[in-house]
Design an enzyme around this catalytic site. Structure first.
Site, mmCIF file in Angstrom:
data_model
loop_
_atom_site.group_PDB
_atom_site.id
_atom_site.type_symbol
_atom_site.label_atom_id
_atom_site.label_comp_id
_atom_site.label_asym_id
_atom_site.label_seq_id
_atom_site.Cartn_x
_atom_site.Cartn_y
_atom_site.Cartn_z
ATOM 1 N N SER A 410 0.921 -1.015 0.024
ATOM 2 C CA SER A 410 0.330 0.231 -0.048
ATOM 3 C C SER A 410 0.791 1.080 0.095
ATOM 4 O O SER A 410 0.553 2.117 -0.068
ATOM 5 C CB SER A 410 -0.693 0.138 1.208
ATOM 6 O OG SER A 410 -1.259 -1.147 1.514
ATOM 7 N N HIS A 431 -2.183 -2.861 -6.662
ATOM 8 C CA HIS A 431 -2.398 -2.503 -5.881
ATOM 9 C C HIS A 431 -4.234 -2.701 -5.229
ATOM 10 O O HIS A 431 -4.904 -1.721 -5.864
ATOM 11 C CB HIS A 431 -2.328 -0.515 -5.101
ATOM 12 C CG HIS A 431 -2.272 -0.907 -3.649
ATOM 13 N ND1 HIS A 431 -3.361 0.832 -3.643
ATOM 14 C CD2 HIS A 431 -2.785 -1.470 -2.800
ATOM 15 C CE1 HIS A 431 -3.339 0.561 -2.236
ATOM 16 N NE2 HIS A 431 -2.913 -0.309 -1.586
ATOM 17 N N GLU A 443 -4.874 -0.402 -8.970
ATOM 18 C CA GLU A 443 -4.410 0.907 -8.836
ATOM 19 C C GLU A 443 -2.742 -0.161 -9.283
ATOM 20 O O GLU A 443 -2.314 -1.221 -9.220
ATOM 21 C CB GLU A 443 -3.809 1.754 -7.229
ATOM 22 C CG GLU A 443 -3.950 2.774 -7.589
ATOM 23 C CD GLU A 443 -4.110 3.865 -6.104
ATOM 24 O OE1 GLU A 443 -4.406 4.425 -6.322
ATOM 25 O OE2 GLU A 443 -2.960 3.459 -5.271
ATOM 26 N N ASN A 481 -4.088 6.493 -1.419
ATOM 27 C CA ASN A 481 -3.928 6.253 -0.239
ATOM 28 C C ASN A 481 -2.940 7.848 0.260
ATOM 29 O O ASN A 481 -3.531 7.986 1.090
ATOM 30 C CB ASN A 481 -3.249 5.120 0.085
ATOM 31 C CG ASN A 481 -3.963 3.674 0.329
ATOM 32 O OD1 ASN A 481 -5.710 4.177 0.685
ATOM 33 N ND2 ASN A 481 -3.173 2.794 0.813
HETATM 34 P P1 NAD Z 1 -2.107 -9.934 7.090
HETATM 35 O O1 NAD Z 1 -1.268 -9.671 7.973
HETATM 36 O O2 NAD Z 1 -3.823 -10.121 6.214
HETATM 37 O O3 NAD Z 1 -1.608 -10.913 5.794
HETATM 38 C C1 NAD Z 1 -0.630 -11.503 5.713
HETATM 39 C C2 NAD Z 1 -0.195 -12.711 5.178
HETATM 40 O O4 NAD Z 1 1.546 -12.764 5.045
HETATM 41 C C3 NAD Z 1 -0.113 -13.195 6.779
HETATM 42 O O5 NAD Z 1 -1.130 -14.677 6.723
HETATM 43 C C4 NAD Z 1 1.327 -13.880 7.002
HETATM 44 O O6 NAD Z 1 1.145 -15.481 7.267
HETATM 45 C C5 NAD Z 1 1.765 -13.896 5.342
HETATM 46 N N1 NAD Z 1 3.283 -13.625 5.304
HETATM 47 C C6 NAD Z 1 4.295 -12.887 6.324
HETATM 48 N N2 NAD Z 1 5.514 -13.800 5.873
HETATM 49 C C7 NAD Z 1 5.294 -14.355 4.543
HETATM 50 C C8 NAD Z 1 6.196 -14.786 4.128
HETATM 51 N N3 NAD Z 1 7.862 -14.095 3.863
HETATM 52 N N4 NAD Z 1 5.841 -15.718 3.149
HETATM 53 C C9 NAD Z 1 4.512 -16.176 2.973
HETATM 54 N N5 NAD Z 1 3.849 -15.102 3.842
HETATM 55 C C10 NAD Z 1 4.334 -14.532 4.693
HETATM 56 O O7 NAD Z 1 -2.153 -8.550 6.283
HETATM 57 P P2 NAD Z 1 -3.438 -7.911 4.722
HETATM 58 O O8 NAD Z 1 -3.821 -7.181 5.196
HETATM 59 O O9 NAD Z 1 -3.302 -9.124 4.058
HETATM 60 O O10 NAD Z 1 -1.689 -6.807 3.933
HETATM 61 C C11 NAD Z 1 -0.908 -7.680 2.752
HETATM 62 C C12 NAD Z 1 -0.542 -6.862 2.285
HETATM 63 O O11 NAD Z 1 -1.176 -6.140 1.453
HETATM 64 C C13 NAD Z 1 0.552 -5.730 2.847
HETATM 65 O O12 NAD Z 1 1.569 -5.069 2.157
HETATM 66 C C14 NAD Z 1 -0.856 -4.042 2.491
HETATM 67 O O13 NAD Z 1 -0.724 -3.657 3.333
HETATM 68 C C15 NAD Z 1 -1.084 -4.904 1.859
HETATM 69 N N6 NAD Z 1 -3.049 -3.719 1.464
HETATM 70 C C16 NAD Z 1 -3.595 -4.127 2.594
HETATM 71 C C17 NAD Z 1 -5.152 -3.185 2.414
HETATM 72 C C18 NAD Z 1 -5.464 -3.844 3.501
HETATM 73 O O14 NAD Z 1 -6.598 -2.707 3.768
HETATM 74 N N7 NAD Z 1 -5.855 -4.729 4.210
HETATM 75 C C19 NAD Z 1 -5.055 -3.402 1.154
HETATM 76 C C20 NAD Z 1 -4.655 -2.742 0.498
HETATM 77 C C21 NAD Z 1 -2.635 -3.270 0.464
#
Ligand code: NAD
Length: 702
Positions: A410, A431, A443, A481
């Site tokens: 993000s 994104h 995005e 964002n």
């Molecule tokens: P989350 O914590 O729900 O999920 C992350 C997952 O990644 C977890 O299940 C974890 O076990 C796994 N993980 C961590 N390190 C790892 C590795 N080295 N190898 C494999 N798996 C691994 O987080 P999320 O909300 O899904 O966010 C993930 C990404 O998406 C981030 O970069 C976040 O900024 C981005 N994002 C989030 C949102 C949102 O609203 N939540 C929106 C857009 C983008």
């Protein structure tokens, strides 16, 4: 003779085919062609009946919206429909494909209509902020019944021919038989005396449309149509069809149509219609740029985003390998996806077989080797540069040459992520927005070295998974964002200055967003914003007031809905925000500590101070080239943040109210709000320049 309509005389029937690719839009050449060919058929003594059909897959997609900007457009569509309806020989519409808007109005003005059961027709004008202006609101109620017509015209939703008994005189089951059965129907009409039957002569059964029908419809529409101008005018036009004779009803429809056309909502909705299409046109590649096949996808991280992203591909029939470090996390992620699908099945949106088919496309693994044959990998792990770099380093080793390596980050720098691989030209940001299986926006973030081929493939892939892609450049928060940051910051600051969360939220809700910033923060979790601030303390250190109440709430574990308390309070199991006097008190204490005087703040000030800095950030984004055009920003805000489409997006809204107004207000707050003002309200140079030149953001080209 216009070539947009060709006539074939088949025995005693003149068949007129519209053939104006791609969708038989009713452009001037089609309108002229219809009139010329009908007149010729009327002059031909051998012709007993006239058929209007199409050589394309669609009967007609409706008005040619490129004509909305004006010019000599005569003959207008109503003139064509008059010629059809007043023809002394029967005119039969044979709908070989969908008919929308003006296309359906052509069919409604014919004396008879024939089609096949699964064909769809509709009057979608309301989606462009207008109403059917060529008699559709007067003719459809006469044929389909008032209640059905009302629903179709106000919702804009197409309907299956099989559900429109009154509209069609013959509905054949198998489309392959349409021509033969249709022509037999025409011969039958001729045999029975070639009667002309005008839709305008049909009497509406007034008992079928009591006042309560309209009252109830209005009531049911309240929430959905909030802020839109056209739906109410659509209702009034259908009411006129019941209350007035046809000719007067037409006049009323014309008046209401002109009111809609002149409305700012129609301008905004039409702007948005073109903005969405324009987003697909980018200058980073052209027709000759090759693309890569995406037959299999890898997703790293089966958390909130990874799971949602995976569903998009499974829904499109594309196999996915999901990678987690631990089996437990993988199982949890896959189980959640199954639960989501099962819920859709319970609501009747999916069959159980479809649930199983989609789940069968999702494989899990804890080994990077499982990604050796994927064409695209999307990383969705924790938002930490060190973790991302580790993941991309591993991908670089296992992924095949030509695989696209994407990050769903993000906020992090995609250039830096790309640099951790030996193939930065294959690295891109994708994104997605949460919930990723629902939100339409994507995005597509091009980094410095991303190749045109990878950008083009990503933009096309988005379409396949039913997303609207907007290409953006690298900066903190990208477009969406980055612009939401001042929005949230001002909301928080206004609370210190004396506004309550509910006052701020009401202003923003009334402006048209689905919810205000405090409700949104509570729903997303206040901890999310807190972690972003933690990673950026150096950039906000000059403002000691920056989101201080939110920081305090998070430190107390009040992180929003999920903890039952945030900017508001929540009763267990209930998402309705309840004002929390402790938060107001907290704001008072912080204001005192920071020497900020609390006062009554007008709704207008709240709106300007929240929305104008967001627009100002958009101006910076434009001049930096992070977005290629202002309409791209509008697409991001409508699809990603619920900005009301009847305002067209933030940049269109600014263009509508005038950039001078936005610029002057920015200057005013910069000067009035002391040090705070000079930090955050400096107008973007582009805003200043365009405002001084009397121009619009839409005029700005890179
Ligand atoms: P989350 O914590 O729900 O999920 C992350 C997952 O990644 C977890 O299940 C974890 O076990 C796994 N993980 C961590 N390190 C790892 C590795 N080295 N190898 C494999 N798996 C691994 O987080 P999320 O909300 O899904 O966010 C993930 C990404 O998406 C981030 O970069 C976040 O900024 C981005 N994002 C989030 C949102 C949102 O609203 N939540 C929106 C857009 C983008």
């Amino acid at each position: 003779m216009s070539e947009a309509v060709i006539a074939e005389v088949q025995g005693n029937v003149a068949v007129l085919y519209m053939q104006s690719p791609p969708v038989n839009a009713l452009s001037k050449s089609v309108r002229v062609g219809l009139i010329e060919n009908i007149n010729q058929a009327l002059d031909n003594d051998k012709v007993d009946a006239i058929v209007i059909s199409s050589k394309l897959a669609l009967f007609s997609g409706g008005a040619d919206i490129s004509e909305f900007s004006g010019g000599n457009l005569e003959p207008h569509l109503p003139t064509v429909l008059d010629v059809i309806e007043n023809a002394p020989k029967p005119v039969i519409a044979v709908l070989n494909g969908p008919a929308f808007g003006g296309g359906l109005e052509v069919a409604l003005s014919c004396h008879y209509r024939v089609t096949f059961a699964s064909n769809k027709v509709g009057l979608p004008e309301v989606n462009l902020g207008i109403l059917p202006g060529a008699g559709g609101t007067q003719r459809l109620p006469r044929l389909a019944g008032v209640a059905k017509a009302l629903d179709m015209i106000v919702s804009g939703r197409p309907e299956k021919a099989s559900k429109l008994g009154g509209v069609f005189d013959l509905v054949v089951e198998d489309p392959a038989n349409l021509l033969s059965e249709g022509m037999a129907f025409v011969q039958d009409v001729i045999a029975k005396g070639a009667k002309v039957r005008k839709t305008s002569d049909v009497e509406i059964d007034k008992a079928s449309a009591p006042d309560e029908l309209f009252a109830q419809y209005r009531q049911g529409l309240k929430k959905q149509a909030r802020g839109f101008f056209a739906p109410e005018r659509c209702i009034q036009a259908v009411e006129a069809s019941v209350a007035l004779p046809f000719e007067q009803g037409l006049v009323r429809e014309g008046e209401l149509f002109m009111e809609c056309m002149a409305s700012k909502e129609a301008r905004a909705q039409q702007h948005f219609f073109f903005a969405e299409r324009a987003a697909a046109h980018v200058s980073d590649y052209d027709k000759s740029t090759p693309t890569r096949d995406i037959k299999k996808v890898g997703i790293i991280g089966a958390g909130t985003m990874g799971g949602g992203i995976a569903m998009n591909f499974a829904n499109a029939g594309i196999p996915v390998v999901m990678l987690e470090l631990k089996q437990e996390a993988l199982d949890k992620g896959l189980a959640l996806i199954r639960k989501n699908y099962e819920n859709s099945a319970k609501k009747g949106k999916l069959t159980q077989q479809a649930v199983e088919d989609r789940m069968a496309l999702l494989q899990g693994s804890t080994e990077y080797e499982a990604l050796s044959d994927v064409d695209l990998v999307i990383e969705a792990v924790f938002e930490k540069m060190s973790v991302k770099k580790e993941v991309f380093g591993a991908l670089d080793k296992v992924c095949k040459p030509g695989a696209i390596l994407a990050s769903n980050t993000s906020t992090l720098d995609v250039n830096e992520i790309a640099a951790s691989t030996s193939r930065p030209e294959d690295v891109i940001g994708l994104h997605f927005f949460s919930p990723a299986n629902v939100m339409k926006l994507l995005e597509v973030v091009k980094a410095e070295k991303t190749s045109p081929e990878v950008i083009k493939t990503s933009m096309q892939m988005a379409k396949k998974i039913n997303k609207v892609a907007v290409l953006v450049g690298v900066c903190f928060g990208f477009v969406g964002n980055r612009m939401i940051e001042p929005y949230g910051r001002e909301a928080a600051r206004l609370m210190l200055e004396g506004a309550t969360p509910q006052q701020v939220d009401k202003v923003i809700y009334d402006f048209g967003l689905p919810m205000g910033p405090f409700t949104m923060g509570d729903m997303a979790g206040l901890d999310i914003g807190y972690y972003v601030r933690e990673s950026r303390r150096e950039f906000i250190a000059h403002d000691p007031s920056y989101c201080v109440v939110s920081d305090r709430l998070v430190k107390q574990g009040r992180v929003g809905l999920k903890s039952g308390r945030g900017a508001y309070m929540y009763e267990p199991g209930n998402r309705t925000p309840i004002p929390d006097p402790e938060v107001v008190q907290m704001a008072k204490e912080e204001a005192e500590r920071l020497g900020i005087e609390q006062r009554d703040i007008s709704d207008q000030e709240i709106l300007e101070r929240i929305i104008f800095p967001l627009i100002n950030e958009g101006a910076l984004i434009l001049e930096e080239g992070i977005a290629a055009k202002s309409s791209d920003i509008d697409v991001i805000y409508v699809y990603g943040y619920g900005f009301p489409v009847y305002r067209g997006g933030p940049m269109q809204y600014a263009d509508e109210i005038g950039l001078k107004k936005v610029y002057d207000a920015m200057c005013k707050y910069r000067d009035e709000l002391g040090e705070y003002g000079s930090h955050w309200f400096e107008p973007a140079p582009l805003l200043k320049q365009l405002a001084e030149q009397g121009k619009r953001f839409a005029d700005f080209k890179q």
